[in-house]
Scaffold this active site. Structure first.
Site, short mmCIF file in Angstrom:
data_model
loop_
_atom_site.label_atom_id
_atom_site.label_comp_id
_atom_site.label_asym_id
_atom_site.label_seq_id
_atom_site.Cartn_x
_atom_site.Cartn_y
_atom_site.Cartn_z
N ASN A 142 19.06 99.30 78.40
CA ASN A 142 19.78 99.29 77.12
C ASN A 142 21.15 98.63 77.29
O ASN A 142 21.72 98.63 78.39
CB ASN A 142 19.96 100.74 76.62
CG ASN A 142 20.66 100.79 75.28
OD1 ASN A 142 20.31 100.07 74.34
ND2 ASN A 142 21.67 101.63 75.16
N ASN A 151 21.31 89.66 70.47
CA ASN A 151 20.99 89.86 71.89
C ASN A 151 19.58 89.37 72.19
O ASN A 151 19.33 88.77 73.24
CB ASN A 151 21.17 91.32 72.28
CG ASN A 151 22.62 91.65 72.56
OD1 ASN A 151 23.17 91.27 73.58
ND2 ASN A 151 23.26 92.31 71.61
N HIS A 153 25.10 98.68 75.64
CA HIS A 153 25.99 99.46 74.77
C HIS A 153 27.36 98.77 74.72
O HIS A 153 27.90 98.40 75.77
CB HIS A 153 26.13 100.89 75.29
CG HIS A 153 26.96 101.72 74.39
ND1 HIS A 153 26.48 102.22 73.18
CD2 HIS A 153 28.27 102.09 74.45
CE1 HIS A 153 27.44 102.87 72.57
NE2 HIS A 153 28.53 102.81 73.31
N LEU A 208 16.11 107.05 68.85
CA LEU A 208 16.17 107.69 70.17
C LEU A 208 14.76 107.91 70.70
O LEU A 208 13.87 108.33 69.95
CB LEU A 208 16.87 109.05 70.06
CG LEU A 208 18.39 109.06 70.09
CD1 LEU A 208 18.89 110.49 69.98
CD2 LEU A 208 18.92 108.39 71.36
C1 GRF Z 1 24.91 95.37 70.08
O1 GRF Z 1 26.30 95.45 69.93
C2 GRF Z 1 24.43 96.37 71.10
O2 GRF Z 1 25.35 96.61 72.11
C3 GRF Z 1 24.24 97.61 70.26
O3 GRF Z 1 23.73 97.14 69.04
C4 GRF Z 1 24.18 95.81 68.81
C5 GRF Z 1 22.98 94.98 68.51
O4 GRF Z 1 23.34 93.69 68.07
N1 GRF Z 1 23.38 98.56 70.95
P1 GRF Z 1 22.23 92.57 67.87
O5 GRF Z 1 21.17 93.14 66.94
O6 GRF Z 1 21.66 92.22 69.21
O7 GRF Z 1 22.95 91.42 67.24
#
Ligand code: GRF
Length: 203
Positions: A107, A14, A109, A92
């Site tokens: 965030n 991400n 999810h 957290l």
């Molecule tokens: C993603 O699936 C996000 O939704 C979750 O953790 C994962 C992180 O993936 N909170 P990356 O490290 O961005 O590949």
């Protein structure tokens, strides 16, 4: 120009998508800092490789979560960070931290909240047998995976779906809608009504 930090604990796909969106001008704020609680996080490594400013602090070096968060906040203030994006950050926040950045922490999810909160959103939805799951981008409040929802997109679970193929589909959607939500936030297009409802304005 606003300055933002991305918090990572894992692989950082991400973060990479956000970095690319910044380079393409789809996000106009400056990606001023990448922070991690894990020294070996892939996201931190990526950030170092592309020359972003990075910071690692280990929660184990602190007596309690609040003293850790206090130190993180000091660094964020020094770096003049306006808002924070958590992209797979597995710590957290304490209420203290949230109060320092009210409605300024975004965030992602990997499920359609409020279903399948927690660390294993994709696996839990798959194991439950839902036919529809998805991705949620939301503001962070004091409860885990609970804050006001900015964007959601559904992902179909096909007949022959595997956990691997579903994970791939979810990540693809994550990389698309996270940058859209960040762009809406930085432009001031998100108006929060009460504790929960986010209205997109002046888009
Ligand atoms: C993603 O699936 C996000 O939704 C979750 O953790 C994962 C992180 O993936 N909170 P990356 O490290 O961005 O590949």
């Amino acid at each position: 120009m606003k300055r933002f930090a991305v918090f990572v604990s894992g692989e950082g796909t991400n973060l990479k998508a956000i970095y690319e969106a910044v380079n393409k001008g789809e996000i106009t704020s400056q990606l001023a800092l990448v922070f991690s609680n894990k020294p070996k996080a892939g996201g931190l490594k990526f950030a170092q490789e592309v020359g972003l400013e990075t910071l690692h602090l280990n929660p184990k070096d602190y007596t309690n979560p609040q003293s850790f968060d206090r130190d993180v906040v000091i660094h964020l203030k020094q770096a003049k960070i306006d808002f924070i994006v958590t992209a797979g950050y597995m710590v957290l926040f304490t209420p203290y931290f949230i109060k320092e950045f009210p409605n300024k922490i975004i965030n992602i999810h990997p499920s359609l909240l409020p279903s399948f909160k927690g660390k294993e959103g994709i696996k839990d939805a798959f194991t439950y047998g839902v036919k529809l799951t998805g991705v949620t981008v939301h503001y962070v409040n004091e409860k885990m995976d609970n804050g006001p929802i900015i964007l959601q997109e559904a992902v179909k679970v096909d007949n022959k779906e595997t956990l691997e193929s579903l994970t791939e589909k979810i990540h693809k959607v994550e990389h698309k809608i996270f940058k859209q939500a960040i762009a809406l936030h930085e432009k001031g297009c998100l108006k929060i009504h009460g504790a929960r409802r986010v209205e997109v304005i002046n888009q």
